[in-house]
Motif scaffolding. Structure first.
Motif, PDB file in Angstrom:
ATOM      1  N   HIS A 135       0.816  -1.232   0.000  1.00  0.00           N
ATOM      2  CA  HIS A 135       0.000   0.000   0.000  1.00  0.00           C
ATOM      3  C   HIS A 135       0.844   1.274   0.000  1.00  0.00           C
ATOM      4  CE1 HIS A 135      -3.987  -1.880   0.486  1.00  0.00           C
ATOM      5  NE2 HIS A 135      -3.314  -2.827   1.121  1.00  0.00           N
ATOM      6  N   MET A 136       1.887   1.271  -0.806  1.00  0.00           N
ATOM      7  CA  MET A 136       2.660   2.501  -0.976  1.00  0.00           C
ATOM      8  C   MET A 136       1.767   3.553  -1.632  1.00  0.00           C
ATOM      9  SD  MET A 136       6.080   3.162  -3.322  1.00  0.00           S
ATOM     10  CE  MET A 136       7.177   2.246  -2.248  1.00  0.00           C
ATOM     11  N   PRO A 137       1.772   4.802  -1.163  1.00  0.00           N
ATOM     12  CA  PRO A 137       0.955   5.846  -1.801  1.00  0.00           C
ATOM     13  C   PRO A 137       1.236   5.906  -3.299  1.00  0.00           C
ATOM     14  CG  PRO A 137       1.873   6.666   0.241  1.00  0.00           C
ATOM     15  CD  PRO A 137       2.505   5.324   0.013  1.00  0.00           C
ATOM     16  N   TYR A 138       0.165   5.929  -4.094  1.00  0.00           N
ATOM     17  CA  TYR A 138       0.345   5.790  -5.535  1.00  0.00           C
ATOM     18  C   TYR A 138       1.170   6.927  -6.140  1.00  0.00           C
ATOM     19  CZ  TYR A 138      -0.489   5.090 -10.475  1.00  0.00           C
ATOM     20  OH  TYR A 138      -0.311   4.896 -11.815  1.00  0.00           O
ATOM     21  N   TRP A 139       1.024   8.139  -5.617  1.00  0.00           N
ATOM     22  CA  TRP A 139       1.771   9.243  -6.199  1.00  0.00           C
ATOM     23  C   TRP A 139       3.271   9.046  -6.008  1.00  0.00           C
ATOM     24  CZ3 TRP A 139       5.105  12.397  -3.553  1.00  0.00           C
ATOM     25  CH2 TRP A 139       5.003  12.405  -2.152  1.00  0.00           C
ATOM     26  N   LYS A 140       3.658   8.468  -4.867  1.00  0.00           N
ATOM     27  CA  LYS A 140       5.076   8.175  -4.641  1.00  0.00           C
ATOM     28  C   LYS A 140       5.547   7.080  -5.593  1.00  0.00           C
ATOM     29  CE  LYS A 140       5.537   9.432   0.236  1.00  0.00           C
ATOM     30  NZ  LYS A 140       5.952   8.934   1.573  1.00  0.00           N
ATOM     31  N   PHE A 141       4.719   6.054  -5.695  1.00  0.00           N
ATOM     32  CA  PHE A 141       5.072   4.950  -6.583  1.00  0.00           C
ATOM     33  C   PHE A 141       5.185   5.426  -8.022  1.00  0.00           C
ATOM     34  CE2 PHE A 141       3.549   1.799  -9.638  1.00  0.00           C
ATOM     35  CZ  PHE A 141       4.520   0.820  -9.487  1.00  0.00           C
ATOM     36  N   LEU A 142       4.198   6.222  -8.479  1.00  0.00           N
ATOM     37  CA  LEU A 142       4.184   6.678  -9.860  1.00  0.00           C
ATOM     38  C   LEU A 142       5.397   7.554 -10.167  1.00  0.00           C
ATOM     39  CD1 LEU A 142       2.668   6.723 -12.534  1.00  0.00           C
ATOM     40  CD2 LEU A 142       1.447   8.759 -11.729  1.00  0.00           C
ATOM     41  N   THR A 143       5.754   8.435  -9.224  1.00  0.00           N
ATOM     42  CA  THR A 143       6.923   9.303  -9.428  1.00  0.00           C
ATOM     43  C   THR A 143       8.188   8.485  -9.605  1.00  0.00           C
ATOM     44  OG1 THR A 143       5.917  11.056  -8.082  1.00  0.00           O
ATOM     45  CG2 THR A 143       8.296  11.171  -8.435  1.00  0.00           C
ATOM     46  N   ALA A 144       8.413   7.549  -8.677  1.00  0.00           N
ATOM     47  CA  ALA A 144       9.606   6.705  -8.758  1.00  0.00           C
ATOM     48  C   ALA A 144       9.547   5.794  -9.983  1.00  0.00           C
ATOM     49  CB  ALA A 144       9.746   5.875  -7.486  1.00  0.00           C
ATOM     50  N   ASN A 145       8.357   5.328 -10.309  1.00  0.00           N
ATOM     51  CA  ASN A 145       8.161   4.438 -11.442  1.00  0.00           C
ATOM     52  C   ASN A 145       8.504   5.134 -12.756  1.00  0.00           C
ATOM     53  OD1 ASN A 145       7.279   2.387 -13.160  1.00  0.00           O
ATOM     54  ND2 ASN A 145       5.137   2.980 -13.006  1.00  0.00           N
ATOM     55  N   VAL A 146       7.986   6.342 -12.943  1.00  0.00           N
ATOM     56  CA  VAL A 146       8.237   7.083 -14.185  1.00  0.00           C
ATOM     57  C   VAL A 146       9.712   7.445 -14.316  1.00  0.00           C
ATOM     58  CG1 VAL A 146       7.778   9.234 -15.420  1.00  0.00           C
ATOM     59  CG2 VAL A 146       5.889   7.980 -14.370  1.00  0.00           C
ATOM     60  N   LEU A 147      10.294   7.987 -13.247  1.00  0.00           N
ATOM     61  CA  LEU A 147      11.706   8.373 -13.292  1.00  0.00           C
ATOM     62  C   LEU A 147      12.604   7.161 -13.513  1.00  0.00           C
ATOM     63  CD1 LEU A 147      11.850  11.034 -10.419  1.00  0.00           C
ATOM     64  CD2 LEU A 147      11.816  11.427 -12.894  1.00  0.00           C
TER      65      LEU A 147
END
Length: 210
Positions: A135-147
């Motif tokens: 349950h990592m916050p999605y915005w954190k995941f998405l930021t790290a994922n995209v970068l």
């Protein structure tokens, strides 16, 4: 090499699709050779096979980001039962030890684990589903994922492409140097043989004169 030979037989559009699909499925949690496929395609693009390295990098990045995001959504909904199911399907990759190690990395490093996990084969498979399970916050995941996707997919494509170009150029120069050296050796050998032949022919003349 077999991957590159196979990719060389399909149209460029199909290569882009295959790269995006394989990397996407790997990021989703399916253990596939995404890095090998990407490196093979990038090397092909450096050999003037009609594959654009920029388009290839974009497709690889898109596959990585979308695949990871789908894996995150599945992991968030599936939870622990999903990891247990993956362990049964892929015991080599999703063993309890591997899951525990990846989980500790995610709990300790958070976004960094998602970002740098893109560069590690095992964590690349775990990143999406495990981030969702935890349950990592999605915005954190998405930021790290995209970068991470941009740096890994785009960076790998660029490095392999330019290394391929430099290697090809070096080999061409080496072939010219080798050709020049062969000609030089041939001419030198011919001159040496000529001199020896002249010397051998003069010796009987000297003996006769004496």
């Amino acid at each position: 090499m077999h991957v590159q030979e196979w990719l060389d037989t399909v149209p460029a559009a199909a290569v882009y699709a295959v790269v995006a699909l394989v990397i996407g499925l790997e990021s989703l949690g399916v253990p596939l050779p995404g890095e090998i496929v990407l490196v093979s395609a990038a090397l092909m693009s450096s050999q003037h096979s009609g594959i654009n390295p920029i388009v290839l990098g974009v497709c690889a990045t898109a596959g990585a980001v979308v695949g990871d995001s789908i894996g995150y959504a599945i992991g968030r909904k599936g939870g622990r039962p999903l990891l247990a199911w993956l362990a049964r399907k892929f015991p080599r990759h999703f063993s309890e030890g591997h899951v525990a190690t990846a989980e500790k990395s995610f709990e300790k490093w958070g976004m960094w684990a998602v970002f740098f996990g893109r560069f590690i084969a095992l964590l690349r498979i775990f990143a999406g589903p495990l981030a969702g399970v935890l349950h990592m916050p999605y915005w954190k995941f998405l930021t790290a994922n995209v970068l991470g996707g941009i740096c890994w997919a785009g960076g790998t494509t660029a490095v392999v492409y330019y290394v391929g170009i430099v290697a090809e150029d070096w080999l061409k120069r080496f072939s010219y140097v080798g050709l020049a050296a062969a000609v030089l050796v041939g001419l030198t050998s011919m001159l040496v043989i000529r001199r020896r032949a002249k010397g051998a022919s003069r010796e009987p003349e000297k003996v006769a004169a004496e």
